[in-house]
Design an enzyme around this catalytic site. Sequence first.
Site, PDB file in Angstrom:
ATOM      1  N   ALA A 159      -3.157   6.752   1.093  1.00 34.13           N
ATOM      2  CA  ALA A 159      -4.496   6.296   1.489  1.00 34.13           C
ATOM      3  C   ALA A 159      -4.455   4.857   1.974  1.00 34.13           C
ATOM      4  CB  ALA A 159      -5.465   6.431   0.327  1.00 34.13           C
TER       5      ALA A 159
ATOM      6  N   LEU B 258      -0.501  -0.655   7.813  1.00 31.97           N
ATOM      7  CA  LEU B 258      -0.588  -0.394   9.252  1.00 31.97           C
ATOM      8  C   LEU B 258      -0.599  -1.704  10.037  1.00 31.97           C
ATOM      9  CD1 LEU B 258      -0.878   1.617  11.573  1.00 31.97           C
ATOM     10  CD2 LEU B 258      -3.352   1.593  11.191  1.00 31.97           C
ATOM     11  N   SER B 259      -1.284  -2.718   9.518  1.00 34.39           N
ATOM     12  CA  SER B 259      -1.307  -4.023  10.191  1.00 34.39           C
ATOM     13  C   SER B 259       0.080  -4.655  10.242  1.00 34.39           C
ATOM     14  CB  SER B 259      -2.271  -4.966   9.463  1.00 34.39           C
ATOM     15  OG  SER B 259      -3.597  -4.477   9.514  1.00 34.39           O
TER      16      SER B 259
ATOM     17  N   THR C  36      -3.102   3.141   5.935  1.00 32.62           N
ATOM     18  CA  THR C  36      -3.876   2.763   7.124  1.00 32.62           C
ATOM     19  C   THR C  36      -4.487   1.372   6.985  1.00 32.62           C
ATOM     20  OG1 THR C  36      -5.844   3.836   6.215  1.00 32.62           O
ATOM     21  CG2 THR C  36      -4.444   5.161   7.649  1.00 32.62           C
TER      22      THR C  36
ATOM     23  N   ASP D  38     -14.854  -0.124   3.412  1.00 35.54           N
ATOM     24  CA  ASP D  38     -13.665   0.287   2.669  1.00 35.54           C
ATOM     25  C   ASP D  38     -13.407  -0.604   1.460  1.00 35.54           C
ATOM     26  OD1 ASP D  38     -13.221   2.391   4.367  1.00 35.54           O
ATOM     27  OD2 ASP D  38     -11.789   1.327   5.624  1.00 35.54           O
TER      28      ASP D  38
END
Length: 250
Positions: free
Chosen positions: A147, A154-155, A150, A39
């Site tokens: 996008a 998210l963390s 995540t 990523d």
Amino acid sequence: MAFFAAATEVAAAAKARLVARYGDSPLDGARAVVSLGGDGCMLETQHRLLGRNLPVYGMNCGSVGFLMNDYREEVLLERLAESQAATLHPLRMRATSADGTVREAPAINEVSLLRETRQAAKIRILVDGKERLPELICDGVLVATPAGSTAYNLSAHGPIVPLGANLLPLTPISAFRPRRWRGALLPGDAAVVFEILEGPKRPVAAVADYTEVRDVRRVEVREDRSLSLTLLFDPDHGLSERIIAEQFTV
């Protein structure tokens, strides 16, 4: 096709094999870019292509690969022809430093504010010109794209946002006061302003993906609709499906 590889032996070897098989076009003559890595490599590829709006098809040669397709060397042209496109818009950060310097930078994942020292940051938050939080005491706070929801968002226990929702997560990082505030979901066209309180005592850095600005006093964030990013995915594993599936991952 133009190929771009992460700075790893695995990605470099994959690029060499694919170039030998399919050739490698200069960017100016390419109709698509194939990104080889994880990523982080996809993020770097998109930053290099900002303003060109070339579609990017990623193949995972890294670890997580949330934004990547499975790595296979066969029938790559056919996979590209059958791929589905996801169009994204980055954020635009405008950061004003203590000395009055103003710096702008795009962010494909998120814009984050982070404390620079052992002391917690104190940050005032305004949305569309209206004060929404007079004082957030925290390690930091971020605004993410769908996008990017995540990734770091998210963390930090922020919500995952589907691509078509036209929402931006606003998420605190280790909030101390108000302790129970878990963030907000903002409209995609919202203009967010962060004002740093007690800046000399509690310095804060602003980070837009790769761009870091130290000792900021004011940071403005909004979606930049003048820039578009196009990611290509195999039909059975599109980005929208991945974002939905991620919400059921335990």
